[in-house]
Design an enzyme around this catalytic site. Structure first.
Site: not given
Length: 375
Positions: A3, A11, A14, A87, A212, A241, A262, A307, A334
């Site tokens: 990158c 940046c 990541c 990017c 996602q 959720f 939700e 979730n 997550c």
């Protein structure tokens, strides 16, 4: 992954980019083992990875610079702008969109918002692409409705340049804070939702519904949940959720009674549209708070799938699930740290299997799917 933005020190999003994907997966797996230490796990499934680059289906761009020379990317803490159009996480299909948008901003007179001066109109560009047919959704996040007439007048030129733009909106965010979007969404196209499809399941993406950002790995996550549920004696299921219904729509069968909950009405509209397409008449999606819904019910489903956002499901919902004791719980997270905390509040369950999904390469974050069985 190479990158140029990272190499130039412009940046640092990541943070793990210098590690190989295998090293990243090993570190994430070790982190998950550490967080679940003391909780017996019957089966650790092999982690699921995906592409190293070009995998993101969404770009969130701060707009800075001038109306004649806008810059898309982010702002450092000191206000210095960074152009992120190059990017490597973005697919190649985003480049022509960014290129066409720069002259369009001048045509429409959308002056970029200047944070220091608190002046200007255009704050963000939010771009989402469907992997199903390449259609795109573009949202202009504006400070006010002042430039709406000019924006509408200039749109025919943009749509001629970019026919893949199926859904275009103006989101109004008047607050002088780093908030990505406001409550008001104004549709500038007849089409209000972007068609997507994972594993032959139709899904829909609306402007204010969560979806996602790594479709390759997300499709495998949903397929895995479907496989796990298919191996269980489930006739009645809650999907809490539920977002746009990705999990529930994958897991449902014509015989199964399923309720998806939700809090975001836009997401529920998407889920209902998908259920209607599939002809699944025993699926019911409602725009409610998941905890309030669950704790108000007088029945116990066979399986509860949760979730939640990064904060987890929380102790009140854990306590209620422990009380009603569904036979199975599938937890998609997550944030494995809050998931581990929640599982420790479910002492009458054992962890039958765990699988890690590398939804966020080159960062410390990951998704994890866990099957809990009642003792």
């Amino acid at each position: 992954m190479q990158c140029a933005l990272y190499d130039a020190g412009r940046c640092r999003s990541c943070q793990w980019i210098t590690q190989s994907v295998n090293e990243q997966l090993s570190a994430k797996t070790a982190d998950l083992h550490r967080l679940l230490a003391g909780l017996p796990v019957e089966q650790w499934r092999t982690p699921i990875g995906g592409p190293e680059q070009h995998f993101r289906n969404k770009a969130k761009m701060v707009v800075s610079g001038s109306v004649e020379k806008p810059l898309f990317g982010m702002l450092h803490r000191d206000g210095t702008p960074v152009d992120l159009c190059g990017c490597p996480l973005y697919p190649a299909s985003f480049a022509p969109v960014f290129s066409a948008l720069k002259p369009f901003i001048a045509r429409a007179g959308l002056t970029p918002y200047n944070v220091a001066r608190k002046r200007g109109e255009l704050k963000y560009l939010l771009l989402t692409e469907s992997q199903f047919d390449g259609g795109m959704m573009l949202r202009f996040v504006l400070r006010s409705e002042t430039k709406l007439t000019q924006l509408r007048a200039a749109l025919p030129w943009l749509r001629a340049q970019l026919p893949q733009l199926r859904v275009i909106t103006a989101n109004i965010q008047p607050v002088h804070m780093a908030i990505m979007e406001g409550e008001t969404e104004i549709y500038l196209t007849d089409q209000h939702a972007l068609a997507e499809r994972f594993n032959d399941v139709p899904l829909w993406i609306r402007p204010q519904s969560f979806f996602q950002t790594n479709p390759t790995v997300a499709s495998r996550l949903y397929a895995t949940a479907r496989d796990w549920v298919g191996q269980l004696p489930v006739r009645h299921m809650w999907d809490l959720f539920c977002g746009v219904g990705g999990f529930g729509l994958h897991c449902a069968t014509p015989q199964m009674q399923l309720t998806g909950i939700e809090i975001a009405p836009e997401a529920i509209a998407c889920a209902r549209q998908s259920a209607a397409e599939l002809g699944l008449t025993r699926l019911h999606f409602q725009a409610l708070d998941s905890t309030q819904f669950a704790t108000a019910q007088g029945e116990t489903p066979d399986l509860v799938l949760v979730n939640p956002p990064r904060r987890g499901i929380g102790k009140p919902l854990c306590d209620y699930l422990a009380q009603i004791a569904p036979r199975f719980i599938i937890y998609s997270s997550c944030n494995a740290q809050t998931m581990a905390q929640d599982i420790r509040h479910l002492p009458n369950y054992r962890i039958q299997r765990v699988q890690l999904f590398d939804m966020f390469p080159h960062t410390a974050h990951y998704e994890v799917l866990t099957l809990l069985c009642r003792l």
